[in-house]
Structures are given as C-alpha cells and as structure tokens.
Design a protein around this motif. Structure first.
Motif, short mmCIF file in Angstrom:
data_model
loop_
_atom_site.label_atom_id
_atom_site.label_comp_id
_atom_site.label_asym_id
_atom_site.label_seq_id
_atom_site.Cartn_x
_atom_site.Cartn_y
_atom_site.Cartn_z
N ASN A 21 0.91 -1.01 0.12
CA ASN A 21 -0.14 -0.07 -0.10
C ASN A 21 1.03 1.28 -0.02
O ASN A 21 0.55 2.13 -0.69
CB ASN A 21 -0.73 0.05 1.41
CG ASN A 21 -1.80 -1.22 1.17
OD1 ASN A 21 -2.41 -1.65 0.14
ND2 ASN A 21 -2.51 -1.34 2.27
N LYS A 22 2.15 1.34 0.96
CA LYS A 22 2.70 2.38 0.73
C LYS A 22 3.46 2.53 -0.68
O LYS A 22 3.66 3.67 -0.84
CB LYS A 22 3.90 2.21 2.04
CG LYS A 22 5.00 2.98 2.11
CD LYS A 22 4.70 4.54 2.24
CE LYS A 22 3.85 4.88 3.48
NZ LYS A 22 3.53 6.37 3.47
N TRP A 25 1.27 4.13 -3.00
CA TRP A 25 1.01 5.48 -2.36
C TRP A 25 2.07 6.36 -3.04
O TRP A 25 1.93 7.54 -3.72
CB TRP A 25 0.79 5.75 -1.14
CG TRP A 25 1.06 7.15 -0.60
CD1 TRP A 25 2.12 7.52 -0.10
CD2 TRP A 25 0.22 8.39 -0.81
NE1 TRP A 25 2.12 8.78 0.05
CE2 TRP A 25 0.95 9.38 -0.37
CE3 TRP A 25 -1.00 8.39 -1.51
CZ2 TRP A 25 0.45 10.64 -0.24
CZ3 TRP A 25 -1.43 9.74 -1.52
CH2 TRP A 25 -0.95 10.91 -0.91
N GLN A 355 -5.82 9.74 -1.14
CA GLN A 355 -5.04 10.35 -0.30
C GLN A 355 -5.75 9.73 1.29
O GLN A 355 -5.04 9.31 1.99
CB GLN A 355 -4.48 11.65 -0.21
CG GLN A 355 -3.44 12.09 0.88
CD GLN A 355 -2.90 13.33 0.55
OE1 GLN A 355 -3.22 13.87 -0.44
NE2 GLN A 355 -2.17 13.79 1.54
N CYS A 358 -5.65 6.28 1.58
CA CYS A 358 -4.54 5.75 2.18
C CYS A 358 -3.95 6.22 3.57
O CYS A 358 -2.95 5.66 4.25
CB CYS A 358 -3.30 6.39 1.05
SG CYS A 358 -3.50 5.75 -0.44
#
Length: 780
Positions: A21-22, A25, A355, A358
């Motif tokens: 996920n990071k 992002w 955003q 996330c």
C-alpha cells in the motif's frame, strides 16, 4: 493454481501488504506531484502511468521485499519506473530530491535507466520487449562465465527476472529471443507477466493467456498461471462458488474491466443477469458488503500477496519460468479498470479521496511510514532485511584485461580489412593469454562469411555440453571445426539481428552484472545493422561494451546487389551515442584500431562500444612502418597519407575501400596540382564528434584554445581550398568537413539503392571511381 496456503507467517503477509500500500501511494504521489504540484515552465504534460504502476505494485513488493537475493538481476517494465523508485526510496537507495524531480532534469527517470538512475537499476528498459529479452541473454552470459569457472560455478546462480506488461508480448523480438536462447538451454530465468489485459489503445484478447502459455511451453519453459487470489479461492469453496468461478472464467476482459471501474452494484447486476438461475451464486454475492464484493472481484492472483509468494516458492527447478499474473490496471485507484486509464492521471478531487483512503496526512506525503497500519516493527524489519540484500552497488567492478602493445597481424601484398580482422583474431587465439581468453564472439549465422572461422576453429563453440563436429567425427573434410563445449568462446545465433545486439549487450555488461569482464565481438553484414537498430540503440543506452564488426559493406559488395549493399550505415555510426565507428582501408590501420578499441571498451569513464565497417575488397597494402604520429592519427580519425603543401588549394579525402580510387586519382592530378594532399579518414565519427564537442565548449568559453584533430588536419590548406570527399556510403558522412574551416566541398558517395555489377561498372555509375574524383577536383 495454488490451493494451499502460503507457509509463511500471517503477520509477515500483513506487513508486506502494508508495504505494498505504501509503495502504491508513493508511486502515485510521485506522479501526482510532478503533474499537479510542481511548477510547469513549458506547459507540457509530465505523465507517469499511475494505472500501469498500480497493476504491478503487489508483484514488485513481493519480489523486492521478500523474494530477491543479492545475486538476482531484474528488468522492470518501463511504465513501472515509479514503483521501482518508490521501493528503492523505502530501501534507502533513492532520494526524496530525485523523487520530487521525477521526469525532470537530473531527477528520477521516466523509465529505468542504468546510466541515469544509478546502481539500483540492473537493466535499462524503455523500448518495449527488449528489457525482457535481454534477461535471457544475461542468463546465457552467466552460464558462459560459470561453465568456465570465471565466476564460481559452485555458488547459487542469480535469477534473471523480467517484469513484463502483457502488451509487450506483441513484440516479435521476444519470440526471436525465446527461440535463440532455447537452443542454448538457458536456466535461471523468470518472466513475470503483468496480465492486466489493457493496452494503450484497447483491451487484450481474452484468449491471449492460452497462446502465451503455448509459446513458452513449446520453448521448454515452466508456465505458472496466477488467476485467482486467496479471497476468490475461498469463495469458490462456498455454495455458489463453482458458478462464480465459471462466470469469472467466461467474462470477457472488456466487461470485467468495465465492472471493475463501476463497482459493486454493477458486479451484482451483471452476474445475476448472466446467471439468473444460480440461486446459490446470488446468495453468495449478496453475503458480501459492497466494499467486500469489490475487493473479492479484484482479488486476482497478481494482487494477492500470499498467492504470489506461494507461486515463487513453487518453482520446481532452474528451468526458465514464466508467471502469468492476472491483475487489474489501476488497481486500488479511482481509475481502476477504465479503458482510458493508461495515460490517465487522477484529478485533484480523485487524488484527495485516494490520499484519504491511504491515511496519509497533508505534509506527510514523503514520510516512509505515514498511513501504515498494523505491526510497524514487523514492517520495518522486512524493509531492513530487504535493504541488506540491496545494500552496496548492484553494479560490480571488474578488473581490466591487459593488452599487448600492438595487435598481431600478417603483412601481405594485398588484403581486405575483413580478412585482416579475421587473421588478427586467429593469431590472438593461437597465442592465448588473458586477452584471448576474455574475448567472446557471436554472430547471427554468418560466422564464416564474416571471417570468424579461424577464431572458432581455435577456440570452439560454447555449449553447456560437449558435442563433437559430426563431419569431423565421420572424417568428412571440412574447413570448420564445429566442436561445441563449455570452454568454447563463440556463441552461435540464428539469423536475428535483434538477438545479436541483445547478446552483445548482455555480454558487454558482464563486468557490471557479474564482476568479471568479457570483451565481446559481434559480426554481421553491414546493411543488416538496420534490422536490429532498436536493439543496438538499447545496448548502447545500457552502456554495454562490445565491438561490432559489420562486414561486408557498401556497393563494393558488387555482385550481391542492392539488398546487401549498405548506404546509410556510416551515418548510423556517427549518430549513435555510445558507439564509436571506424572504416579503415589498410591492414595496419585495422590492427591499430582494434588495439585502441579493446582499451576503449574497458575505459569506465570515457569509453564505449566500437563499430568497425569493413570490406571484403582486397587492395594493395602500403609498405611502411607506422610512426607514432600516424598511429595516433589512425585512431583519432584521420591522417595525411600524402601531406599537402602549405596553402594548398586542393585535397582529396577518402574513406575505407575506396583508397585505390583516391590514390589513382591523386596520381593523375599531382602533375597539375603538386601541392595537393591525400587525406585518409579512418573515422568520420571521431573527427566530427570531437569537433562538435569542442564547439560546444567554445560556446561556453571553456575550450582553453584547444583545436580539434580535424581542424589541425585541414589547417595547412588555403582558405579557398576545394575538398573532394569520397566514401562507399552516403556522401553526407564526409560533406560536413567543409564546415570546419569554410572550404568548398565536392562530396562523392552513394545516395540511392545499389545494384548488381562489377566494381568498374558500379563505381562509374555512382561516380566514385578515379575518373569522377579527378573531374570533381578539376571543377571550379
């Protein structure tokens, strides 16, 4: 398919999912920042392929954070460059400054680049298909080194991994590479296909995965298909699950992508509409909340961390393996599944929502751990362990190979440059030593006709297993000794110039990839450089080091006709970055140039690859011993075969195989023009590019009064002197010389397709014989 749970700890999977996920992002933010937040000074869209990045994020996280070892090497698909930068940023190998300057000057590159992104990149990619194919030849190079114990054969070999977009499989060079490397029984190759079923212009055919599997299996590869994630496999075991699986398998790619974009309500409507009588299926999908149903239907194999790790661990042997990983283009983004998302960017409201999803607060966008959930220490430990693998340079250092003071060559009354090249290699092979042992030759089925036969007779063909020449074993007379064995030093290829250049690229990166230098030499017919030009450009862009010997060349290959007569190749040699071209006329020039070339190939800071344009035309050789000035002139690009008198009004300038015509014209003219000079140009490339580099310094006031070699050569001529240039190639390759000191030029050469004939007819027809040279010199 994988029905068993991965045997790793669940906490580790959860941590890897958070890292994924990071990475998604950071890749998306980097592109968004470049397009929406960084000042645009020219009004151009920056771009960056957010959707193509999102489809491969899970795969790359699984690889870089868990699977890869220090000896593995990876070619990342071009559009996944932001994902690679994001991963390297987390690993400490990429800086925030370069990320902020993505696709800006001196920032992170649009596509992975060995020369511009630094040592985190194993293979440059950008021209689709070539990045995948070079991994095959890198594996072949690794085998070549291991079977000779140049690198330890008892150590675990590295895997050459290609991350490939499914649309890249349209490229024909991929299948050429599969065929040629199949012949060499290559090992330790992984191709991981990001099968998101979308390309720039449309959707991929539903049945492509079947064709892919057949191609790779036919070439002896393992094929592992990852279609369903763990959530889907669990659902298949519930009542109605078998019907769900049938529906997924039957659903066309374009419908599946459209439903992915539309979301849960659309999934429910379409499934019920398609299978109205499957009550268990209706109850199954009704049991999922909207978010959970969307998650289930997009939980394809390429987005399931457990499924990917299971697959990587399931590889049965070191045979080449391809993974067909079903993915969603734009996975996890508001753009997911939409057919226009290839070059699409999230707009400001979409990105704000992304955003928020996330969990990244404003001002924390570049933070390594902002928005992460779960066991932060476990996440940090995975990143630390992965960084230990990536620590240090991915590019290794290799020692330089010692060179003799002069290349050996046999003096003859008449010789061709091609023949001389072959004799030099043959003499090196016989003499042995470090240089001979590190030379490796390769050719696309023209080994004998490019004068590599003597070398191969001495050094043999490379193969993983011994195979004797059947003709020699059966006492059938033959000039060639085609013995194949692990110690052989010629890599035999089929007729595919793309493969030649990819093989040269891989062999020419051996020092950087594996820590041991090879000096590769590839031969082909000069006109067929154009057939592999994309791969040649790609090889030079990698900063691979090799010697390309293109022979025979020009219309001097008279009876062969136009298809085999090169015209524009001198211009290719001049214009191709990273490749220095030469076209010698005499045997002693070939020896000097080859000696310089082996040193140039090993010069880490200022070196590069070399292209020799040679001829089969035998010409009379000068009886001379080269002095130091002439030797220097030969490798610098030119020297006066007959120096002009000070203030001379005329000079003849020739290149390569037209030396006899220039000499004959010179002899006919010298009575009337005794002050005239005869200039031999051995490298239009070196002369032109040194002059241009110096001109750029002059614009900046940094030239320090230097003079280019071509300026010094032409200095004795009068300001109104007339140059007659002649080349068996496009006349523009020499016509530029008039611009150096403002001289008038009569450029002779070839600017139309060749044809069959003898040299007398052809040289007269194309106006490059001694008679036409003399006419051009006498014309005012």
């Amino acid at each position: 398919m994988f029905e068993n749970a991965w045997d790793g700890e669940n906490e580790q999977v959860l941590a890897l999912q958070q890292i994924e996920n990071k990475v998604r992002w950071l890749a998306s933010w980097m592109i968004h920042n470049a397009n929406h937040l960084r000042e645009s000074r020219d009004g151009l869209k920056v771009g960056g392929h957010q959707a193509s990045c999102a489809s491969i994020t899970t795969i790359m996280t699984a690889l870089y954070m868990h699977e890869l070892r220090a000896q593995d090497r990876v070619a990342v698909k071009p559009h996944a460059s932001p994902v690679l930068h994001a991963i390297q940023y987390l690993l400490g190998n990429q800086t925030r400054e370069k990320m902020e300057n993505f696709r800006a000057f001196a920032g992170a590159q649009s596509y992975p680049s060995r020369t511009k992104d630094g040592t985190m990149i194993d293979f440059s990619t950008g021209s689709v298909g070539l990045g995948a194919a070079i991994t095959n030849f890198a594996a072949l190079t690794q085998d070549y080194l291991r079977y000779k114990d140049i690198i330890p054969s008892d150590e675990v070999p590295g895997r050459m991994v290609a991350l490939v977009g499914d649309a890249e499989l349209d490229e024909g060079n991929i299948y050429e590479a599969l065929l040629d490397t199949w012949k060499h029984d290559i090992r330790n190759i992984w191709w991981i296909i990001d099968y998101n079923r979308q390309s720039l212009d449309g959707m991929v055919n539903e049945d492509l995965f079947r064709i892919i599997g057949r191609f790779f299996r036919a070439a002896g590869w393992n094929v592992i298909t990852l279609k369903y994630g763990k959530l889907q496999r669990t659902a298949f075991n519930r009542p109605g699950g078998k019907a769900l699986r049938r529906w997924i398998n039957a659903c066309p790619n374009d419908i599946y992508s459209a439903l992915t974009f539309q979301g849960a309500a659309a999934w429910r409507k379409q499934i019920i509409q398609d299978l109205p009588d499957e009550s268990d299926l209706h109850q199954l999908i009704a049991s999922y909340a909207d978010d959970d149903l969307q998650r289930l239907m997009t939980n394809l194999g390429g987005h399931c961390m457990e499924t990917l790790l299971e697959a990587f661990q399931s590889v049965p042997d070191d045979k080449p393996t391809t993974f067909v990983c079903y993915t969603v283009k734009g996975y996890g983004l508001p753009l997911q599944g939409h057919k226009d998302n290839h070059a699409g960017l999230m707009n400001l409201p979409q990105f704000a929502e992304f955003q928020k999803t996330c969990g990244v607060e404003s001002g924390q966008e570049w933070d390594h751990f902002a928005g992460l959930k779960g066991d932060l220490e476990a996440i940090k430990q995975i990143i630390e362990d992965a960084s230990l693998v990536s620590n240090g340079s991915r590019h290794k250092d290799a020692r330089k190979i010692a060179l003799p003071e002069k290349m050996p060559f046999t003096v003859a009354d008449k010789a061709s440059t091609q023949e001389t090249f072959g004799r030099i290699l043959n003499d090196l092979a016989k003499a042995g030593g470090d240089l001979a042992d590190r030379i490796v030759t390769t050719s696309p089925d023209v080994t004998v006709s490019t004068n590599l036969g003597g070398w191969v007779n001495q050094r043999g063909l490379f193969g993983r297993k011994d195979k004797k020449d059947a003709f020699r074993a059966n006492k059938v007379p033959s000039m060639q000794k085609w013995d194949r064995h692990p110690s052989g030093q010629h890599v035999e290829l089929g007729i595919a110039e793309n493969n030649l250049f990819l093989n040269l690229a891989a062999l020419g990166l051996s020092g950087s990839l594996f820590g041991e230098r090879l000096l590769p030499i590839g031969t082909l017919y000069d006109p067929f450089i154009s057939r592999g030009l994309d791969a040649l450009n790609y090889a030079c862009y990698q900063d691979a080091r090799f010697m390309l010997v293109a022979t025979p060349s020009g219309i001097t290959l008279a009876p062969e006709g136009g298809a085999h007569q090169s015209i524009s190749t001198p211009m290719i040699g001049m214009g191709q970055p990273g490749l220095t071209s030469f076209e010698p006329a005499f045997a002693d020039e070939v020896a000097e140039i080859m000696g310089w070339s082996f040193a140039h190939m090993q010069d880490e800071s200022n070196g590069g690859s070399v292209y020799l344009r040679l001829s089969t035309r035998q010409i009379e050789q000068p009886s001379r011993t080269l002095d130091e000035e002439t030797r220097k002139g030969i490798v610098s690009g030119g020297y006066w075969l007959v120096p002009p008198a000070k203030g001379s009004s005329k000079a003849l300038v020739y290149t390569g195989a037209l030396a006899p015509e220039a000499l004959k014209a010179f002899d006919a003219l010298k009575t009337d023009f005794p002050e005239m000079g005869l200039l031999s140009v051995t490298s239009t490339d070196r002369l032109y590019n040194e002059w241009q580099d110096l001109e750029r310094l002059r614009l900046k006031g940094e030239d320090n009064g230097q003079m280019a070699h071509v300026e010094n050569l032409l200095e004795p001529l009068a300001s109104n002197a007339r140059l007659v240039t002649v080349i068996d190639g496009h006349p523009a390759a020499l016509a530029w010389m008039g611009g150096v000191r403002g001289h008038a030029v009569a450029p002779l050469g070839i600017n139309s397709f060749g044809q069959c004939g003898d040299l007398i007819d052809l040289f007269d027809h194309y106006q490059i014989d001694d008679n036409w040279i003399s006419k051009a010199a006498r014309r005012h």
